[in-house]
Enzyme design. Structure first.
Site, PDB file in Angstrom:
ATOM      1  CG  ASN A 197       0.921  38.303   0.458  1.00 17.77           C
ATOM      2  OD1 ASN A 197       1.770  38.661  -0.373  1.00 17.77           O
ATOM      3  ND2 ASN A 197      -0.190  38.995   0.670  1.00 17.77           N
ATOM      4  CD  GLU A 255      -1.854  41.996  -1.432  1.00 22.38           C
ATOM      5  OE1 GLU A 255      -1.033  41.057  -1.363  1.00 22.38           O
ATOM      6  OE2 GLU A 255      -1.778  43.019  -0.709  1.00 22.38           O
ATOM      7  CG  ASP A 266       3.224  48.702  -6.686  1.00 22.34           C
ATOM      8  OD1 ASP A 266       4.206  49.453  -6.647  1.00 22.34           O
ATOM      9  OD2 ASP A 266       3.223  47.555  -6.219  1.00 22.34           O
ATOM     10  CG  HIS A 296       2.318  41.201  -2.547  1.00 24.77           C
ATOM     11  ND1 HIS A 296       1.692  41.875  -1.524  1.00 24.77           N
ATOM     12  CD2 HIS A 296       3.567  41.749  -2.612  1.00 24.77           C
ATOM     13  CE1 HIS A 296       2.521  42.776  -1.016  1.00 24.77           C
ATOM     14  NE2 HIS A 296       3.650  42.721  -1.653  1.00 24.77           N
TER      15      HIS A 296
HETATM   16  C1  F6R Z   1       6.566  47.550  -4.425  1.00 21.38           C
HETATM   17  C2  F6R Z   1       5.808  46.323  -4.668  1.00 21.38           C
HETATM   18  C3  F6R Z   1       5.719  45.248  -3.652  1.00 21.38           C
HETATM   19  C4  F6R Z   1       6.993  45.030  -2.851  1.00 21.38           C
HETATM   20  C5  F6R Z   1       6.780  43.946  -1.801  1.00 21.38           C
HETATM   21  C6  F6R Z   1       8.001  43.771  -0.929  1.00 21.38           C
HETATM   22  O1  F6R Z   1       6.507  48.417  -5.537  1.00 21.38           O
HETATM   23  O2  F6R Z   1       5.232  46.200  -5.693  1.00 21.38           O
HETATM   24  O3  F6R Z   1       5.350  44.047  -4.277  1.00 21.38           O
HETATM   25  O4  F6R Z   1       8.026  44.664  -3.718  1.00 21.38           O
HETATM   26  O5  F6R Z   1       5.686  44.282  -0.989  1.00 21.38           O
HETATM   27  O6  F6R Z   1       8.186  44.920  -0.161  1.00 21.38           O
HETATM   28  P1  F6R Z   1       9.504  45.142   0.693  1.00 21.38           P
HETATM   29  O7  F6R Z   1      10.623  45.274  -0.299  1.00 21.38           O
HETATM   30  O8  F6R Z   1       9.260  46.429   1.446  1.00 21.38           O
HETATM   31  O9  F6R Z   1       9.661  43.950   1.555  1.00 21.38           O
END
Ligand code: F6R
Length: 248
Positions: free
Chosen positions: A136, A143, A67, A138
């Site tokens: 959450n 989301e 992403d 994701h």
């Molecule tokens: C990042 C991504 C997100 C993160 C998730 C957890 O490329 O796609 O899904 O893996 O938001 O983020 P952290 O590791 O910062 O808790």
């Protein structure tokens, strides 16, 4: 699905790097699906060390990232391209021309999504997709929703995601509101998925995703249907699963 319990963040990162290293050793021209965020930083550090000590060669590896924030250029210090360069690509011998991250500045969103989707399809998905998980549930920036989106798309970030990611920006207002993300179909097309989770803030998402109902309200729950998923979670991230007695 295999769930590997790690003691803590450091242990999780080391174990994850061993699995990625094995993939690169066995398949030197593999396609790595990569993630950003706090979770994989330690893993990238280990991979860089393994490269520096001569144990790994990334020269034939290709990578596709999950992403990117819409509206950020690759040299913005909070863009995911910048993250990948500074935490990983700049320190190993991967050919940058073979590293792909969605273009946050694309003029036409639909075309940008279609092109990134075609790229992932041309690779027949990642050989190994690294994932973190949102509080959450994701994965990528898919989301909580009423549906699972198949392909690359532009998504409005959930309020909870904007709040969670505000720690990287000067203020919450500076967090981009939209992002490009691989869809669930793109993620599920990976041959192997390696999901990492650390800390109590992920414990509910881990429990819901891997022990709850399969529902687009918890996008990570779809991974229960993938034939080759490895979850490396530390004790804190597994705390709710343990309390509920679903994990011994
Ligand atoms: C990042 C991504 C997100 C993160 C998730 C957890 O490329 O796609 O899904 O893996 O938001 O983020 P952290 O590791 O910062 O808790």
């Amino acid at each position: 699905m295999r769930i590997i319990e790690a003691k803590d963040y450091a242990d999780m990162s080391k174990k994850a790097s061993e699995i990625i290293s094995a993939k690169v050793l066995l398949t030197p021209n593999c396609v790595l699906g990569l993630a950003t965020g706090s979770t994989p930083i330690g893993t990238y550090e280990h991979l860089v060390k393994k490269y520096q000590s001569g144990d790994l060669d990334f020269s034939n590896v290709r990578s596709i990232n999950l992403d990117e924030y819409k509206g950020l250029s690759g040299d913005h210090d909070q863009s995911y391209r910048y993250f990948m360069d500074t935490h990983f690509f700049n320190h190993v011998n991967i050919d940058k021309a073979n590293t792909f991250v969605p273009n946050g500045l694309a003029k036409d969103s639909d075309t940008a999504c279609a092109e990134y989707n075609a790229l992932i399809e041309s690779f027949h998905g990642a050989d190994l997709q690294l994932l973190g998980i949102g509080g959450n549930g994701h994965i990528g920036f898919n989301e909580p929703s009423d549906e699972f989106k198949k392909g690359v798309h532009c998504v409005k970030l959930a309020e909870s995601t904007i709040k969670a990611n505000a720690r990287f920006f000067e203020s919450e207002e500076d967090v981009p509101k939209y992002a490009y993300t691989m869809g669930i179909g793109n993620i599920m097309s990976a041959k192997t998925i390696l999901l990492l989770a650390s800390g109590t803030a992920k414990a509910q998402a881990v429990y819901d995703s891997f022990f709850g109902a399969i529902t687009p309200k918890v996008q990570g729950s779809i991974l229960q249907l993938h034939p080759d998923v490895i979850v490396i979670a530390d004790q804190d991230a597994l705390s709710i699963a343990k309390e509920k007695g679903v994990l011994v």
